[in-house]
Design a protein around this motif. Sequence first.
Motif: not given
Length: 181
Positions: A10, A12-14, A128-129, A132
């Motif tokens: 992933d 964004d955020g990863t 981060d979701h 994912d």
Amino acid sequence: MSGDPFVFLDRDGTLIEEVGYGHRLEDYALLPGAIDALRDLRDAGFRFAIVTNQSGIGRGMFGREDYEIYHGRLLDDLALADIAVEKTYMCPHAPADGCSCRKPEPTSLFDARDSLGADLARSWVIGDHVKDVALAANAGCRGILVRTGHGEEERVQLGDTPVDAVVADLRAAADHILGRG
Ligand SMILES: [Mg+2]
Ligand SMILES: [Zn+2]
């Protein structure tokens, strides 16, 4: 049927800071430890692809050109570190569009199997979701949830979604994959 192990990342955020529909270069920031983690995975024989939902395009919040510039910055940073991202699977659609390319739909990973030679049974998804790790389950990979980005909020919503590990960040995810956890 063989192939190579992949780590599907992933974005964004990863890999980079979650800033909420990030598309402006001034908001761009690699997350600490990301490069080192990817180097270790690369050296262990993993290949990389990025799988990212960019519904900000479908929602009219930014354009494809903004995406290309922002994403290009990440690819440049990774290339400078000798990290090859073999393909980026980007879904530009809004959830209501009902497309087949938005995570957790597994079409991207099936394409990686068929066109890049990914051995999904030996591959991982890191994000981060919940979507994912659901992607990992839908494609027959193993999934790791990182607590960067939205990970802290998402982890409590995992429910029955299979997850191999919940870890602090990409560095810890790499350690888990490499058996150093
Ligand atoms: Mg994310
Ligand atoms: Zn899509």
